[in-house]
Enzyme design. Structure first.
Site, PDB file in Angstrom:
ATOM      1  N   TYR A 160       2.115 -12.258   1.477  1.00  0.00           N
ATOM      2  CA  TYR A 160       2.529 -10.864   1.712  1.00  0.00           C
ATOM      3  C   TYR A 160       3.895 -10.838   2.406  1.00  0.00           C
ATOM      4  CZ  TYR A 160       2.143  -5.989   3.261  1.00  0.00           C
ATOM      5  OH  TYR A 160       2.364  -4.644   3.476  1.00  0.00           O
ATOM      6  N   LYS A 164       7.373  -9.298   0.872  1.00  0.00           N
ATOM      7  CA  LYS A 164       8.083  -8.166   1.487  1.00  0.00           C
ATOM      8  C   LYS A 164       9.499  -8.576   1.923  1.00  0.00           C
ATOM      9  CE  LYS A 164       4.841  -5.115   0.913  1.00  0.00           C
ATOM     10  NZ  LYS A 164       5.029  -4.010  -0.046  1.00  0.00           N
TER      11      LYS A 164
HETATM   12  N1  LIG Z   1      -0.377   0.711   5.618  1.00  0.00           N
HETATM   13  C1  LIG Z   1       0.464  -0.049   6.289  1.00  0.00           C
HETATM   14  O1  LIG Z   1       0.349  -0.229   7.517  1.00  0.00           O
HETATM   15  C2  LIG Z   1       1.611  -0.708   5.570  1.00  0.00           C
HETATM   16  C3  LIG Z   1       2.493  -1.472   6.348  1.00  0.00           C
HETATM   17  C4  LIG Z   1       3.576  -2.066   5.710  1.00  0.00           C
HETATM   18  C5  LIG Z   1       3.763  -1.922   4.358  1.00  0.00           C
HETATM   19  N2  LIG Z   1       2.892  -1.210   3.631  1.00  0.00           N
HETATM   20  C6  LIG Z   1       3.142  -1.116   2.183  1.00  0.00           C
HETATM   21  O2  LIG Z   1       3.077   0.213   1.752  1.00  0.00           O
HETATM   22  C7  LIG Z   1       2.676   0.252   0.383  1.00  0.00           C
HETATM   23  C8  LIG Z   1       1.517   1.214   0.235  1.00  0.00           C
HETATM   24  O3  LIG Z   1       0.416   0.704   0.961  1.00  0.00           O
HETATM   25  P1  LIG Z   1      -0.735   1.633   1.501  1.00  0.00           P
HETATM   26  O4  LIG Z   1      -0.899   1.324   2.939  1.00  0.00           O
HETATM   27  O5  LIG Z   1      -0.514   3.017   1.076  1.00  0.00           O
HETATM   28  O6  LIG Z   1      -1.978   0.968   0.737  1.00  0.00           O
HETATM   29  P2  LIG Z   1      -3.076   1.580  -0.248  1.00  0.00           P
HETATM   30  O7  LIG Z   1      -3.991   0.466  -0.538  1.00  0.00           O
HETATM   31  O8  LIG Z   1      -3.625   2.836   0.330  1.00  0.00           O
HETATM   32  O9  LIG Z   1      -2.218   1.956  -1.552  1.00  0.00           O
HETATM   33  C9  LIG Z   1      -1.736   0.975  -2.420  1.00  0.00           C
HETATM   34  C10 LIG Z   1      -1.823   1.519  -3.840  1.00  0.00           C
HETATM   35  O10 LIG Z   1      -1.246   0.547  -4.721  1.00  0.00           O
HETATM   36  C11 LIG Z   1      -2.065   0.491  -5.873  1.00  0.00           C
HETATM   37  N3  LIG Z   1      -1.902  -0.807  -6.537  1.00  0.00           N
HETATM   38  C12 LIG Z   1      -2.379  -2.012  -6.160  1.00  0.00           C
HETATM   39  N4  LIG Z   1      -2.056  -2.944  -7.059  1.00  0.00           N
HETATM   40  C13 LIG Z   1      -1.352  -2.311  -8.026  1.00  0.00           C
HETATM   41  C14 LIG Z   1      -0.755  -2.733  -9.223  1.00  0.00           C
HETATM   42  N5  LIG Z   1      -0.839  -4.012  -9.637  1.00  0.00           N
HETATM   43  N6  LIG Z   1      -0.112  -1.818  -9.972  1.00  0.00           N
HETATM   44  C15 LIG Z   1      -0.044  -0.523  -9.586  1.00  0.00           C
HETATM   45  N7  LIG Z   1      -0.608  -0.053  -8.466  1.00  0.00           N
HETATM   46  C16 LIG Z   1      -1.255  -0.953  -7.691  1.00  0.00           C
HETATM   47  C17 LIG Z   1      -3.474   0.687  -5.372  1.00  0.00           C
HETATM   48  O11 LIG Z   1      -4.357   1.072  -6.411  1.00  0.00           O
HETATM   49  C18 LIG Z   1      -3.262   1.754  -4.314  1.00  0.00           C
HETATM   50  O12 LIG Z   1      -3.376   3.044  -4.873  1.00  0.00           O
HETATM   51  C19 LIG Z   1       2.323  -1.200   0.006  1.00  0.00           C
HETATM   52  O13 LIG Z   1       3.411  -1.774  -0.674  1.00  0.00           O
HETATM   53  C20 LIG Z   1       2.119  -1.858   1.350  1.00  0.00           C
HETATM   54  O14 LIG Z   1       2.383  -3.239   1.311  1.00  0.00           O
HETATM   55  C21 LIG Z   1       1.810  -0.596   4.207  1.00  0.00           C
END
Ligand SMILES: NC(=O)c1ccc[n+]([C@@H]2O[C@H](COP(=O)([O-])OP(=O)(O)OC[C@H]3O[C@@H](n4cnc5c(N)ncnc54)[C@H](O)[C@@H]3O)[C@@H](O)[C@H]2O)c1
Length: 255
Positions: A160, A164
């Site tokens: 991960y 990133k």
């Molecule tokens: N939540 C946090 O604290 C956090 C922190 C840093 C980065 N992020 C990043 O933010 C982004 C969104 O994360 P989130 O927290 O909303 O998570 P989440 O799990 O709620 O949403 C992620 C979405 O991506 C979709 N997904 C997964 N694999 C996929 C694929 N192969 N093709 C298309 N869609 C796909 C899932 O179905 C889901 O709807 C991610 O890239 C995550 O790494 C989140």
């Protein structure tokens, strides 16, 4: 719908990946609230459809498309269909992402490859498919989701973190390559945003719990709408001179 009093994205045509949940869904909601027309893409068509339904119920124009961002043919087809339906493209948000925790010496190559394929290659594929359409519009904005994992060591998250970090490097590369043609590319380094992705969090056996606070600011967790507002800013003309930037949305976790 968030009533911000702002309509910074009026008439903008936007594609959001990972739109079926968390930050992606909150971004679609904020974009619609600010006047955008939104194509909601997700691996989960049900999730994307639910998001599009929420937007339409609030009077916005939105539709859902199934798309696994790690699959070249699916990304090309989904972007093509989205742009045809929207009549062009002004904004791309790459929010699709996956996460798992494991001791690095126990990480399988398959699991490593899957994380890189979705988080990094998926971002590349969507950018590659979107750029010709953004150029045809005379420019636009790309916002990629990176993470505090690209800035501050996150234990048990080698794949991960590497993905990133790659998203950050890709972002800055695109900002220079296409900036003069009117495409701004920025990324958000989120941390501690409460979404379903945290369901993937399971401490590996024998992990040193003292390291947990590096990645979980338990007393400062926030909702996905706090990311969405920043993404909307980066997508809007308010950020006209912001290009190649990494914006931390982490409540000072990395400060
Ligand atoms: N939540 C946090 O604290 C956090 C922190 C840093 C980065 N992020 C990043 O933010 C982004 C969104 O994360 P989130 O927290 O909303 O998570 P989440 O799990 O709620 O949403 C992620 C979405 O991506 C979709 N997904 C997964 N694999 C996929 C694929 N192969 N093709 C298309 N869609 C796909 C899932 O179905 C889901 O709807 C991610 O890239 C995550 O790494 C989140």
């Amino acid at each position: 719908m968030a009533d911000t009093g702002m309509q910074r994205l009026e008439g903008r045509r936007a594609v959001v990946t990972g739109a079926g949940s968390g930050i992606g869904r909150a971004t679609c909601e904020r974009f619609a609230a600010e006047g955008a027309r939104v194509a909601c893409l997700d691996l989960s068509l049900a999730g994307a459809e639910e998001t599009a339904k929420i937007l339409r119920e609030r009077g916005a124009e939105a539709f859902a498309l199934a798309c696994d961002v790690s699959q070249e043919d699916q990304v090309g087809a989904a972007l093509g269909n989205a742009v045809a339906e929207l009549g062009g493209l002004d904004v791309l948000v790459n929010s699709a992402g996956i996460l798992h925790f494991v001791h690095t010496h126990e990480e399988t190559l398959d699991a490593w490859n899957r994380v890189l394929a979705v988080n990094l290659t998926g971002t590349f594929l969507a950018c590659r498919a979107a750029i010709p359409h953004l150029l045809a519009s005379g420019g636009g904005a790309i916002v990629n989701m990176s993470s505090t994992a690209a800035i501050k060591a996150h234990p048990w998250a080698a794949a991960y973190s590497a993905s990133k970090g790659g998203v950050q490097a890709l972002t800055v590369e695109l900002s220079i390559e296409y900036g003069r043609q009117g495409i701004r590319t920025n990324c958000v380094c989120a941390g501690g945003i409460t979404t379903p992705i945290h369901g993937a969090f399971e401490l590996p056996e024998g992990a040193d719990r003292k390291l947990l606070r590096r990645i979980m600011p338990f007393d400062r967790m926030r909702g996905p709408e706090d990311c969405a507002g920043v993404i909307a800013f980066l997508a809007s003309h308010d950020a006209a001179h912001v290009n190649g930037e990494f914006v931390r949305v982490d409540g000072a976790m990395c400060s």
